[in-house]
Write a protein that holds these residues in place. Structure first.
Motif, PDB file in Angstrom:
ATOM      1  N   THR A  67      -5.040 112.455  85.742  1.00  0.00           N
ATOM      2  CA  THR A  67      -3.975 111.626  85.186  1.00  0.00           C
ATOM      3  C   THR A  67      -2.624 112.253  85.502  1.00  0.00           C
ATOM      4  N   HIS A  68      -1.739 111.459  86.118  1.00  0.00           N
ATOM      5  CA  HIS A  68      -0.375 111.923  86.367  1.00  0.00           C
ATOM      6  C   HIS A  68       0.424 111.706  85.089  1.00  0.00           C
ATOM      7  N   LEU A  69       1.041 112.775  84.598  1.00  0.00           N
ATOM      8  CA  LEU A  69       1.809 112.727  83.360  1.00  0.00           C
ATOM      9  C   LEU A  69       3.240 113.161  83.635  1.00  0.00           C
ATOM     10  N   TYR A  70       4.175 112.550  82.918  1.00  0.00           N
ATOM     11  CA  TYR A  70       5.581 112.917  83.039  1.00  0.00           C
ATOM     12  C   TYR A  70       6.254 112.807  81.680  1.00  0.00           C
ATOM     13  N   SER A  71       7.151 113.743  81.395  1.00  0.00           N
ATOM     14  CA  SER A  71       7.954 113.716  80.183  1.00  0.00           C
ATOM     15  C   SER A  71       9.420 113.819  80.580  1.00  0.00           C
ATOM     16  N   LEU A  74      11.122 116.720  78.585  1.00  0.00           N
ATOM     17  CA  LEU A  74      10.932 118.063  79.141  1.00  0.00           C
ATOM     18  C   LEU A  74      11.338 118.144  80.612  1.00  0.00           C
ATOM     19  N   ASP A  75      11.494 116.997  81.261  1.00  0.00           N
ATOM     20  CA  ASP A  75      11.708 116.911  82.702  1.00  0.00           C
ATOM     21  C   ASP A  75      10.601 117.678  83.429  1.00  0.00           C
ATOM     22  N   LEU A  76       9.374 117.337  83.033  1.00  0.00           N
ATOM     23  CA  LEU A  76       8.182 118.035  83.494  1.00  0.00           C
ATOM     24  C   LEU A  76       7.112 117.014  83.862  1.00  0.00           C
ATOM     25  N   GLU A  77       6.387 117.311  84.940  1.00  0.00           N
ATOM     26  CA  GLU A  77       5.302 116.437  85.363  1.00  0.00           C
ATOM     27  C   GLU A  77       4.105 117.265  85.781  1.00  0.00           C
ATOM     28  N   GLY A  78       2.972 116.605  85.869  1.00  0.00           N
ATOM     29  CA  GLY A  78       1.772 117.291  86.326  1.00  0.00           C
ATOM     30  C   GLY A  78       0.610 116.326  86.441  1.00  0.00           C
ATOM     31  N   LYS A  79      -0.390 116.764  87.157  1.00  0.00           N
ATOM     32  CA  LYS A  79      -1.609 115.984  87.328  1.00  0.00           C
ATOM     33  C   LYS A  79      -2.728 116.763  86.647  1.00  0.00           C
ATOM     34  N   LEU A  80      -3.126 116.281  85.489  1.00  0.00           N
ATOM     35  CA  LEU A  80      -4.111 116.948  84.642  1.00  0.00           C
ATOM     36  C   LEU A  80      -5.511 116.730  85.200  1.00  0.00           C
ATOM     37  N   ASP A  81      -6.301 117.805  85.284  1.00  0.00           N
ATOM     38  CA  ASP A  81      -7.665 117.692  85.809  1.00  0.00           C
ATOM     39  C   ASP A  81      -8.466 116.660  85.030  1.00  0.00           C
ATOM     40  N   MET A  82      -8.423 116.762  83.703  1.00  0.00           N
ATOM     41  CA  MET A  82      -9.161 115.817  82.875  1.00  0.00           C
ATOM     42  C   MET A  82      -8.592 115.878  81.462  1.00  0.00           C
ATOM     43  N   HIS A  83      -8.633 114.757  80.769  1.00  0.00           N
ATOM     44  CA  HIS A  83      -8.409 114.794  79.329  1.00  0.00           C
ATOM     45  C   HIS A  83      -9.420 113.880  78.664  1.00  0.00           C
ATOM     46  N   ILE A  84      -9.700 114.216  77.429  1.00  0.00           N
ATOM     47  CA  ILE A  84     -10.707 113.496  76.656  1.00  0.00           C
ATOM     48  C   ILE A  84      -9.991 112.791  75.510  1.00  0.00           C
ATOM     49  N   ILE A  85     -10.284 111.521  75.364  1.00  0.00           N
ATOM     50  CA  ILE A  85      -9.715 110.718  74.284  1.00  0.00           C
ATOM     51  C   ILE A  85     -10.826 110.450  73.272  1.00  0.00           C
ATOM     52  N   THR A  86     -10.609 110.872  72.017  1.00  0.00           N
ATOM     53  CA  THR A  86     -11.592 110.653  70.949  1.00  0.00           C
ATOM     54  C   THR A  86     -10.881 110.120  69.709  1.00  0.00           C
ATOM     55  N   LEU A  90      -6.608 113.852  71.294  1.00  0.00           N
ATOM     56  CA  LEU A  90      -6.611 114.052  72.746  1.00  0.00           C
ATOM     57  C   LEU A  90      -6.836 115.524  73.044  1.00  0.00           C
ATOM     58  N   PHE A  91      -7.552 115.787  74.137  1.00  0.00           N
ATOM     59  CA  PHE A  91      -7.878 117.153  74.520  1.00  0.00           C
ATOM     60  C   PHE A  91      -7.678 117.333  76.027  1.00  0.00           C
ATOM     61  N   PRO A  92      -6.649 118.079  76.450  1.00  0.00           N
ATOM     62  CA  PRO A  92      -6.492 118.369  77.876  1.00  0.00           C
ATOM     63  C   PRO A  92      -7.541 119.383  78.319  1.00  0.00           C
ATOM     64  N   VAL A  93      -8.028 119.216  79.555  1.00  0.00           N
ATOM     65  CA  VAL A  93      -9.024 120.127  80.118  1.00  0.00           C
ATOM     66  C   VAL A  93      -8.562 120.535  81.520  1.00  0.00           C
ATOM     67  N   GLU A  94      -8.488 121.828  81.757  1.00  0.00           N
ATOM     68  CA  GLU A  94      -8.171 122.363  83.078  1.00  0.00           C
ATOM     69  C   GLU A  94      -9.402 123.057  83.636  1.00  0.00           C
ATOM     70  N   PHE A  95      -9.763 122.735  84.869  1.00  0.00           N
ATOM     71  CA  PHE A  95     -10.887 123.377  85.551  1.00  0.00           C
ATOM     72  C   PHE A  95     -10.354 124.577  86.329  1.00  0.00           C
ATOM     73  N   LYS A  96     -11.005 125.709  86.179  1.00  0.00           N
ATOM     74  CA  LYS A  96     -10.607 126.920  86.900  1.00  0.00           C
ATOM     75  C   LYS A  96     -11.809 127.494  87.623  1.00  0.00           C
ATOM     76  N   HIS A  97     -11.615 127.741  88.904  1.00  0.00           N
ATOM     77  CA  HIS A  97     -12.669 128.320  89.729  1.00  0.00           C
ATOM     78  C   HIS A  97     -12.513 129.838  89.691  1.00  0.00           C
ATOM     79  N   THR A  98     -13.113 130.448  88.678  1.00  0.00           N
ATOM     80  CA  THR A  98     -13.005 131.899  88.539  1.00  0.00           C
ATOM     81  C   THR A  98     -14.204 132.433  87.763  1.00  0.00           C
ATOM     82  N   GLY A  99     -14.540 133.654  88.057  1.00  0.00           N
ATOM     83  CA  GLY A  99     -15.578 134.353  87.312  1.00  0.00           C
ATOM     84  C   GLY A  99     -14.980 135.285  86.279  1.00  0.00           C
TER      85      GLY A  99
END
Length: 190
Positions: A67-71, A74-86, A90-99
């Protein structure tokens, strides 16, 4: 100046990244780690669509990907990996490829996305998640007033670096320089 959520993550990792992206733009070397991470994101998207929300300690909800988000506030934007609506929020989720364990810059990236969700949905976001795929671990991140304030402070500092064209000090912890795509431009970092 419109900034990206990834700028907050990069600033915490090393403020010089901001300088090389905005003040003195240089050709970025796409590292093997960056390319691999991009491929892993695609695979995570595919798998995540089939998984249950129980892993996030949620019973039901709707997943929204990329989801592309803009405020304007804040004059801030980003493309969120995933968010969950319940029903619980709302819950933002970022995927990180790391051990490795969750990093501070990952937590504040989630906090910034929470702030964007708040502005876009006119609600309060209290928790987000970082999904560390190599550890197969989902880490809850509480979004506190202090985190929101720190995100705003970072945005102010980033704008100052760009406006004043200031090269920030080299980071104290040099281990972040090892995989940095701008490493060859920092003459004072070994």
């Amino acid at each position: 100046m419109k900034l990206r959520v990834s700028d907050i993550k990069q600033y915490i990792y090393c403020p010089r990244v901001i300088y090389y992206q905005y003040v003195l733009p240089v050709d970025r070397k796409i590292t093997r780690k960056m390319e691999y991470g991009r491929q892993e994101h695609l695979e995570l998207d595919r798998l995540e669509k089939r998984r249950k929300l129980r892993r996030y300690r949620l019973t039901e909800g709707k997943r929204c990907f990329h989801t592309h988000l803009y405020s304007s506030r804040l004059d801030l934007e980003g493309k969120l990996d995933m968010h969950i609506i319940t029903d619980k929020g709302l819950f933002p989720v970022e995927f990180k490829h790391t051990g490795r364990k969750i990093s501070l810059n990952h937590k504040y990236q989630v906090a910034a996305y929470a702030m964007l969700l708040e502005d876009n949905y006119n609600t309060t976001v209290r928790f987000g998640f970082v999904y560390l795929n190599l550890r197969n671990e989902i880490i809850p991140v509480e979004i506190t007033p202090g985190m929101r304030q720190y995100v705003r402070q970072i945005l102010t500092k980033i704008n100052w670096i760009v406006k004043e064209e200031v090269l920030p000090e080299a980071p104290r912890r040099k281990n972040c320089c090892t995989d940095c795509e701008f490493r060859k431009f920092c003459g004072d970092v070994g």
